[in-house]
Design a protein around this motif. Structure first.
Motif, PDB file in Angstrom:
ATOM      1  N   GLY A 203      64.618   2.808 -42.634  1.00 46.98           N
ATOM      2  CA  GLY A 203      64.974   4.163 -42.255  1.00 46.98           C
ATOM      3  C   GLY A 203      63.773   5.052 -42.045  1.00 46.98           C
ATOM      4  O   GLY A 203      62.655   4.588 -41.874  1.00 46.98           O
ATOM      5  N   PRO A 204      63.973   6.365 -42.057  1.00 46.22           N
ATOM      6  CA  PRO A 204      62.894   7.308 -41.840  1.00 46.22           C
ATOM      7  C   PRO A 204      61.962   7.363 -43.029  1.00 46.22           C
ATOM      8  O   PRO A 204      62.272   6.831 -44.092  1.00 46.22           O
ATOM      9  CB  PRO A 204      63.644   8.643 -41.663  1.00 46.22           C
ATOM     10  N   PRO A 205      60.788   8.000 -42.900  1.00 46.21           N
ATOM     11  CA  PRO A 205      59.875   8.107 -44.037  1.00 46.21           C
ATOM     12  C   PRO A 205      60.558   8.766 -45.211  1.00 46.21           C
ATOM     13  O   PRO A 205      61.420   9.630 -45.044  1.00 46.21           O
ATOM     14  CB  PRO A 205      58.735   8.990 -43.492  1.00 46.21           C
ATOM     15  N   PRO A 206      60.219   8.359 -46.450  1.00 46.25           N
ATOM     16  CA  PRO A 206      60.851   8.942 -47.627  1.00 46.25           C
ATOM     17  C   PRO A 206      60.515  10.418 -47.747  1.00 46.25           C
ATOM     18  O   PRO A 206      59.484  10.878 -47.253  1.00 46.25           O
ATOM     19  CB  PRO A 206      60.233   8.143 -48.794  1.00 46.25           C
ATOM     20  N   PRO A 207      61.419  11.189 -48.389  1.00 46.77           N
ATOM     21  CA  PRO A 207      61.146  12.615 -48.536  1.00 46.77           C
ATOM     22  C   PRO A 207      59.911  12.857 -49.380  1.00 46.77           C
ATOM     23  O   PRO A 207      59.632  12.134 -50.325  1.00 46.77           O
ATOM     24  CB  PRO A 207      62.413  13.141 -49.237  1.00 46.77           C
ATOM     25  N   MET A 208      59.151  13.881 -49.025  1.00 47.16           N
ATOM     26  CA  MET A 208      57.954  14.221 -49.761  1.00 47.16           C
ATOM     27  C   MET A 208      58.296  15.134 -50.931  1.00 47.16           C
ATOM     28  O   MET A 208      59.342  15.767 -50.943  1.00 47.16           O
ATOM     29  CB  MET A 208      56.956  14.928 -48.834  1.00 47.16           C
ATOM     30  N   PRO A 209      57.437  15.187 -51.953  1.00 44.92           N
ATOM     31  CA  PRO A 209      57.703  16.076 -53.079  1.00 44.92           C
ATOM     32  C   PRO A 209      57.857  17.524 -52.615  1.00 44.92           C
ATOM     33  O   PRO A 209      57.203  17.966 -51.679  1.00 44.92           O
ATOM     34  CB  PRO A 209      56.458  15.909 -53.967  1.00 44.92           C
ATOM     35  N   VAL A 210      58.741  18.248 -53.289  1.00 41.88           N
ATOM     36  CA  VAL A 210      58.977  19.655 -52.996  1.00 41.88           C
ATOM     37  C   VAL A 210      58.391  20.483 -54.129  1.00 41.88           C
ATOM     38  O   VAL A 210      58.630  20.199 -55.303  1.00 41.88           O
ATOM     39  CB  VAL A 210      60.492  19.942 -52.871  1.00 41.88           C
ATOM     40  N   TYR A 211      57.613  21.505 -53.773  1.00 41.40           N
ATOM     41  CA  TYR A 211      56.945  22.308 -54.782  1.00 41.40           C
ATOM     42  C   TYR A 211      57.702  23.610 -55.021  1.00 41.40           C
ATOM     43  O   TYR A 211      58.095  24.288 -54.086  1.00 41.40           O
ATOM     44  CB  TYR A 211      55.505  22.614 -54.353  1.00 41.40           C
ATOM     45  N   ARG A 212      57.893  23.940 -56.309  1.00 42.34           N
ATOM     46  CA  ARG A 212      58.602  25.152 -56.692  1.00 42.34           C
ATOM     47  C   ARG A 212      57.676  26.021 -57.517  1.00 42.34           C
ATOM     48  O   ARG A 212      57.104  25.593 -58.510  1.00 42.34           O
ATOM     49  CB  ARG A 212      59.842  24.786 -57.528  1.00 42.34           C
ATOM     50  N   MET A 213      57.534  27.286 -57.115  1.00 45.49           N
ATOM     51  CA  MET A 213      56.673  28.209 -57.832  1.00 45.49           C
ATOM     52  C   MET A 213      57.424  28.847 -58.986  1.00 45.49           C
ATOM     53  O   MET A 213      58.562  29.281 -58.845  1.00 45.49           O
ATOM     54  CB  MET A 213      56.167  29.305 -56.889  1.00 45.49           C
ATOM     55  N   ALA A 214      56.794  28.864 -60.159  1.00 46.82           N
ATOM     56  CA  ALA A 214      57.373  29.517 -61.325  1.00 46.82           C
ATOM     57  C   ALA A 214      56.437  30.628 -61.766  1.00 46.82           C
ATOM     58  O   ALA A 214      55.234  30.550 -61.591  1.00 46.82           O
ATOM     59  CB  ALA A 214      57.568  28.512 -62.466  1.00 46.82           C
ATOM     60  N   ALA A 215      56.988  31.673 -62.346  1.00 49.20           N
ATOM     61  CA  ALA A 215      56.180  32.824 -62.736  1.00 49.20           C
ATOM     62  C   ALA A 215      55.199  32.442 -63.828  1.00 49.20           C
ATOM     63  O   ALA A 215      55.544  31.738 -64.780  1.00 49.20           O
ATOM     64  CB  ALA A 215      57.101  33.940 -63.227  1.00 49.20           C
ATOM     65  N   ALA A 216      53.950  32.907 -63.670  1.00 47.29           N
ATOM     66  CA  ALA A 216      52.907  32.783 -64.697  1.00 47.29           C
ATOM     67  C   ALA A 216      52.553  31.337 -65.017  1.00 47.29           C
ATOM     68  O   ALA A 216      52.108  31.023 -66.110  1.00 47.29           O
ATOM     69  CB  ALA A 216      53.319  33.510 -65.965  1.00 47.29           C
ATOM     70  N   LYS A 217      52.771  30.402 -64.081  1.00 49.53           N
ATOM     71  CA  LYS A 217      52.376  29.018 -64.318  1.00 49.53           C
ATOM     72  C   LYS A 217      52.162  28.321 -62.986  1.00 49.53           C
ATOM     73  O   LYS A 217      52.556  28.820 -61.938  1.00 49.53           O
ATOM     74  CB  LYS A 217      53.418  28.285 -65.158  1.00 49.53           C
ATOM     75  N   ALA A 218      51.544  27.156 -63.039  1.00 54.16           N
ATOM     76  CA  ALA A 218      51.296  26.403 -61.808  1.00 54.16           C
ATOM     77  C   ALA A 218      52.606  25.850 -61.261  1.00 54.16           C
ATOM     78  O   ALA A 218      53.624  25.816 -61.941  1.00 54.16           O
ATOM     79  CB  ALA A 218      50.321  25.266 -62.091  1.00 54.16           C
ATOM     80  N   ALA A 219      52.559  25.394 -60.006  1.00 50.91           N
ATOM     81  CA  ALA A 219      53.753  24.835 -59.386  1.00 50.91           C
ATOM     82  C   ALA A 219      54.155  23.542 -60.085  1.00 50.91           C
ATOM     83  O   ALA A 219      53.320  22.748 -60.487  1.00 50.91           O
ATOM     84  CB  ALA A 219      53.480  24.569 -57.910  1.00 50.91           C
ATOM     85  N   ASP A 220      55.470  23.354 -60.207  1.00 50.31           N
ATOM     86  CA  ASP A 220      56.018  22.112 -60.740  1.00 50.31           C
ATOM     87  C   ASP A 220      56.432  21.232 -59.569  1.00 50.31           C
ATOM     88  O   ASP A 220      57.083  21.694 -58.631  1.00 50.31           O
ATOM     89  CB  ASP A 220      57.238  22.375 -61.630  1.00 50.31           C
ATOM     90  N   THR A 221      56.066  19.955 -59.629  1.00 47.89           N
ATOM     91  CA  THR A 221      56.431  19.040 -58.557  1.00 47.89           C
ATOM     92  C   THR A 221      57.853  18.548 -58.756  1.00 47.89           C
ATOM     93  O   THR A 221      58.227  18.109 -59.843  1.00 47.89           O
ATOM     94  CB  THR A 221      55.479  17.840 -58.530  1.00 47.89           C
TER      95      THR A 221
END
Length: 241
Positions: A203-221
């Protein structure tokens, strides 16, 4: 006697679940049956949510000498492996994928290359059986020194049941199409002569990680599995009369 050779192909997106099977359509007998031959190629599918993610992660280090590059790499990789163990990843799901040591060169016009240092690389392949936790584990690996990540490759841990459903669907599609062609030609389907499986379609390439921004901390993968189609392609030879 008439000979009608018709092929209909459906291509559907899917996840990679097993190595493709390479089978050849049986050679037609020297004495043809009394009727018209019809070859139909059809793809059957079923839908599943991937439950296995495979990701490559590792450490790339550079130093003036080969020994220093390897030593630094080994220390950082030890921390990465410890983080995987603490996260509950079983040893059977961790495998060394690549270890390399390469000299680094400086190039100048009309001069031979000069070695300026060495680059050491160590990558492991990691299988995550709980996809929801894989993003957090990747963040922990980066915190422990991992600086090279590739993936994820999403798949099914136990694909057999899904493949069998796709095979049944493929046969139904082939039979329905054969009935359609036979009716259009003023004939009827007598029987199936051969069935050959062409393998699972990548099938198509696998989905890439999605980054979510949280307040006062680094992005969680976050790794989102979504839904994917499991497909199998077959070629069926029918006898029409």
């Amino acid at each position: 006697m008439r000979l009608l050779a018709t092929a209909a192909v459906i291509t559907l997106s899917s996840i990679a679940v097993a190595p493709a099977l390479a089978q050849t359509m049986p050679v037609a007998p020297s004495v043809l049956p009394d009727g018209t031959l019809l070859d139909v190629t059809a793809t059957g599918k079923t839908t599943r949510v991937p439950d296995l993610a495979t990701i490559r992660a590792g450490v790339v280090t550079q130093a003036a000498t080969a020994a220093a590059a390897l030593s630094d790499n080994a220390n950082r990789m030890s921390a990465v492996l410890s983080a995987l163990k603490q996260a509950g990843i079983q040893p059977r799901d961790i495998a060394t994928a690549n270890v390399s040591l390469q000299p680094q060169y400086r190039y100048e016009d009309n001069k031979p290359p000069v070695i300026t240092g060495y680059q050491a690389t160590n990558n492991v392949s990691i299988r995550f059986r709980n996809i929801a936790k894989s993003g957090a584990i990747l963040d922990a690996l980066v915190a422990q020194g991992a600086n090279q990540i590739d993936g994820p490759n999403l798949s099914l841990d136990q694909p057999d049941a899904a493949l069998d459903e796709a095979r049944v669907d493929a046969v139904k599609r082939a039979q329905a199409r054969a009935q359609l062609y036979a009716k259009a030609a003023g004939l009827s389907v007598s029987r199936i002569l051969t069935i050959a499986e062409g393998g699972e379609i990548a099938g198509p390439p696998p989905p890439m990680p999605v980054y979510r921004m949280a307040a006062a901390k680094a992005a969680d993968t976050q790794v989102m599995p979504g839904e994917s189609d499991v497909t199998v392609t077959i070629t069926v030879r029918f006898l029409l009369k």
